[in-house]
Motif scaffolding. Structure first.
Motif, PDB file in Angstrom:
ATOM      1  N   ILE A   1      36.059  37.594  39.247  1.00 12.66           N
ATOM      2  CA  ILE A   1      35.430  38.717  40.263  1.00 12.66           C
ATOM      3  C   ILE A   1      34.153  38.733  39.558  1.00 12.66           C
ATOM      4  CG2 ILE A   1      35.259  41.208  40.608  1.00 12.66           C
ATOM      5  CD1 ILE A   1      37.364  39.236  42.452  1.00 12.66           C
ATOM      6  N   TRP A   2      33.887  38.873  38.217  1.00 10.43           N
ATOM      7  CA  TRP A   2      32.609  38.795  37.576  1.00 10.43           C
ATOM      8  C   TRP A   2      31.839  37.807  37.937  1.00 10.43           C
ATOM      9  CZ3 TRP A   2      30.854  34.951  34.060  1.00 10.43           C
ATOM     10  CH2 TRP A   2      29.896  35.338  33.592  1.00 10.43           C
TER      11      TRP A   2
ATOM     12  N   LYS B   1      38.214  42.528  48.769  1.00 16.93           N
ATOM     13  CA  LYS B   1      38.356  43.669  47.980  1.00 16.93           C
ATOM     14  C   LYS B   1      37.206  44.028  46.801  1.00 16.93           C
ATOM     15  CE  LYS B   1      41.636  45.227  44.228  1.00 16.93           C
ATOM     16  NZ  LYS B   1      42.648  45.083  43.642  1.00 16.93           N
ATOM     17  N   TYR B   2      36.527  42.756  46.482  1.00 19.01           N
ATOM     18  CA  TYR B   2      35.464  43.000  45.800  1.00 19.01           C
ATOM     19  C   TYR B   2      34.188  42.413  46.278  1.00 19.01           C
ATOM     20  CZ  TYR B   2      39.031  43.935  42.129  1.00 19.01           C
ATOM     21  OH  TYR B   2      40.034  44.238  41.509  1.00 19.01           O
ATOM     22  N   PRO B   3      33.427  42.995  47.238  1.00 19.49           N
ATOM     23  CA  PRO B   3      32.149  42.427  47.860  1.00 19.49           C
ATOM     24  C   PRO B   3      31.034  42.487  46.806  1.00 19.49           C
ATOM     25  CG  PRO B   3      32.605  44.662  48.618  1.00 19.49           C
ATOM     26  CD  PRO B   3      33.846  44.335  47.883  1.00 19.49           C
ATOM     27  N   LYS B   4      30.265  41.568  47.051  1.00 18.96           N
ATOM     28  CA  LYS B   4      29.233  41.520  46.047  1.00 18.96           C
ATOM     29  C   LYS B   4      28.229  42.763  46.353  1.00 18.96           C
ATOM     30  CE  LYS B   4      28.691  36.410  45.904  1.00 18.96           C
ATOM     31  NZ  LYS B   4      27.649  35.333  45.899  1.00 18.96           N
TER      32      LYS B   4
ATOM     33  N   PHE C   1      38.604  30.463  39.619  1.00 17.56           N
ATOM     34  CA  PHE C   1      39.869  30.964  40.559  1.00 17.56           C
ATOM     35  C   PHE C   1      40.900  30.081  40.505  1.00 17.56           C
ATOM     36  CE2 PHE C   1      41.521  30.229  44.857  1.00 17.56           C
ATOM     37  CZ  PHE C   1      42.022  31.241  45.137  1.00 17.56           C
ATOM     38  N   ARG C   2      40.834  28.702  40.121  1.00 18.42           N
ATOM     39  CA  ARG C   2      41.998  27.833  39.908  1.00 18.42           C
ATOM     40  C   ARG C   2      42.824  28.182  38.773  1.00 18.42           C
ATOM     41  NH1 ARG C   2      42.103  21.388  38.832  1.00 18.42           N
ATOM     42  NH2 ARG C   2      44.249  21.355  38.680  1.00 18.42           N
ATOM     43  N   GLN C   3      42.362  28.785  37.733  1.00 20.07           N
ATOM     44  CA  GLN C   3      43.176  29.324  36.642  1.00 20.07           C
ATOM     45  C   GLN C   3      43.562  30.838  37.078  1.00 20.07           C
ATOM     46  OE1 GLN C   3      43.607  28.362  33.521  1.00 20.07           O
ATOM     47  NE2 GLN C   3      42.455  26.616  33.836  1.00 20.07           N
TER      48      GLN C   3
END
Length: 306
Positions: A249-250, A303-306, A265-267
């Motif tokens: 997300i960061w 959920k976490y828009p820029k 993202f893969r992690q």
């Protein structure tokens, strides 16, 4: 070179004086910032004594006088720091002589570098602490370090994908204060692994050079009250889902380059799905896994828009 040393303090009355004195002995240290995190022992009084004894030791608390954790305390320290260089030290640990000699030389020689990481040794307070350390899978290796020279441009991917390369510890890091303009502050929502998340951020957007990787510049103390020894099961959990979600997300919000973002993202997706898939490797389950990864990414972006 002038360095601000940031020491979060929580119930470290037994150790904090040694920590501060080890920092005072370093000629590059211009200020030592203690942040008492609502300790319930005698830590605050000892910190007051240390501040009275030396003009470069400064004591702060959180504005509401409540406990907020190591991340919030480190963030207060960063905000209060007056020097161009920042180092960290846990209140139960201590620096060794010449702590900043090589790191300082590196940062002076290479102005484009954001920080230097170095080896940290392990000091076992007693045999029980050592046995607990070994029993939770930490082994008997007393050195926390990176075991090979890594190009700063490749450090993020190497740490992410090569578990055998080792790691570095807060006590062995010296950075320019400006790196926090790129990373932001420590994530105060994480109960554990907040330091590791920050080191990943630094490696992703900054340039970190190795310093002394075989000889420790500081010691981490292992005792019965360490987070690592007391909360091992929680740490295992936090080394997966919350860590990777926070980092993804960061990276997404801050426009991290797509290749690095995809690795994060893969992690996260792997940690989320591997437990449910177990040992199932057939095509149906692999397709389900890939579909779930896609759905998870969409949900996170919503959920976490820029």
């Amino acid at each position: 070179m002038q360095i601000s040393v940031i020491i979060p303090v929580y119930n470290a009355a037994k150790y904090v004086r040694q920590a501060v004195e080890s920092a005072l002995s370093q000629p590059e240290v211009a200020e030592i910032i203690l942040i008492d995190d609502a300790s319930s022992d005698n830590s605050f009084n000892i910190c007051q004594e240390l501040a009275n004894e030396s003009p470069i030791v400064k004591l702060f608390c959180h504005s509401d006088q409540k406990n907020h954790g190591a991340s919030a305390s480190r963030n207060v320290g960063i905000q209060k720091a007056n020097c161009d260089y920042i180092a960290f030290l846990d209140a139960d640990d201590f620096y060794l002589p010449g702590r900043f000699k090589l790191a300082g030389e590196q940062l002076t020689k290479y102005p484009e570098i954001d920080g230097v990481y170095e080896a940290v040794g392990t000091y076992f307070e007693d045999e029980n602490s050592k046995n607990t350390w070994i029993s939770i899978g930490r082994g008997d290796n007393k050195l926390t370090t990176i075991n090979e020279i890594i190009n700063p441009e490749l450090l993020f991917e190497t740490l992410l994908l090569n578990k055998e390369v080792g790691w570095f510890h807060a006590n062995g890091l010296l950075v320019r204060k400006t790196i926090f303009n790129l990373t932001g502050y420590f994530d105060e929502n994480l109960e554990f692994s907040e330091d590791i998340v920050m080191w990943f951020k630094m490696a992703a957007v900054g340039k970190l050079l190795p310093g002394s990787l075989e000889i420790p510049v500081a010691m981490r103390r292992v005792h019965s009250h360490n987070h690592v020894t007391r909360f091992h099961e929680k740490l295992v959990y936090y080394s997966n889902l919350p860590r990777w979600e926070t980092l993804f997300i960061w990276g997404y919000k801050n426009g991290l380059e797509s290749r690095k973002l995809a690795l994060l993202f893969r992690q996260y997706a792997d940690s989320l799905t591997n437990q449910s898939l177990g040992e199932k490797n057939d095509l149906i389950h692999k397709n389900f896994y890939n579909l779930r990864k896609f759905i998870v990414m969409m949900l996170l972006i919503i959920k976490y828009p820029k």
